[in-house]
Design a protein around this motif. Sequence first.
Motif, mmCIF file in Angstrom:
data_model
loop_
_atom_site.group_PDB
_atom_site.id
_atom_site.type_symbol
_atom_site.label_atom_id
_atom_site.label_comp_id
_atom_site.label_asym_id
_atom_site.label_seq_id
_atom_site.Cartn_x
_atom_site.Cartn_y
_atom_site.Cartn_z
ATOM 1 N N GLN A 1 29.227 43.868 99.242
ATOM 2 C CA GLN A 1 29.367 43.159 97.965
ATOM 3 C C GLN A 1 30.845 43.028 97.601
ATOM 4 O O GLN A 1 31.609 43.973 97.736
ATOM 5 C CB GLN A 1 28.689 43.934 96.833
ATOM 6 N N ILE B 1 17.757 46.401 97.235
ATOM 7 C CA ILE B 1 17.842 45.003 96.835
ATOM 8 C C ILE B 1 16.439 44.524 96.483
ATOM 9 O O ILE B 1 15.497 44.766 97.239
ATOM 10 C CB ILE B 1 18.403 44.136 97.983
ATOM 11 N N TRP C 1 24.640 40.482 94.736
ATOM 12 C CA TRP C 1 24.355 40.306 96.157
ATOM 13 C C TRP C 1 24.595 38.867 96.619
ATOM 14 O O TRP C 1 24.308 38.529 97.766
ATOM 15 C CB TRP C 1 22.905 40.709 96.454
#
Length: 172
Positions: free
Chosen positions: A149, A43, A155
């Motif tokens: 998710q 991420i 996200w």
Amino acid sequence: IKFYKLEINNDDNFEKKAISNNLRIGIAWAGNPNYPMDKYRSIPFKTFSTILKVKNVEFYNLSNNHDENINSAVKNYEHFFDLGKKTFYEIAQSMKNLDIVVSVDTSIIHLAGLLDVKSILLLNHNADWRWFNDDKKTVWYPSVEIIKQKTFNSWDNVFYELKEKIEKLTYK
């Protein structure tokens, strides 16, 4: 499946580093960039900015592969401490002093699970087979909760739920 808990000593120096009685959260946002599917499980650090602003929380970086852009970005957060340069064993010791670990699918979440440290796994939509299809719990580690998710490569729902959970923990 029988759960095996790894026993390890706490980091005795960790207590001296703590600022206050704030909630202590370790975060790991990136795996190995050479792994082909890493772009889906890691991420971007900037995505964490919403939770890094939550009051009464100290954040501890557990990722060991961040670049200079992130080093300069973390300077904007008063309660952000870097443990990423420690050895894996030292990170394990430090984890025992954290209230919670938040990680993507990396060795950090597996280590937290083995240490029986309360953890939240931030899981991508098309996750690795080890996590099966469950989007809340894992058979491997009782202390690990999953936030998965809902939409491929987004996200948004994950961080909305994560922020709610962290805020609830700070009000206890």
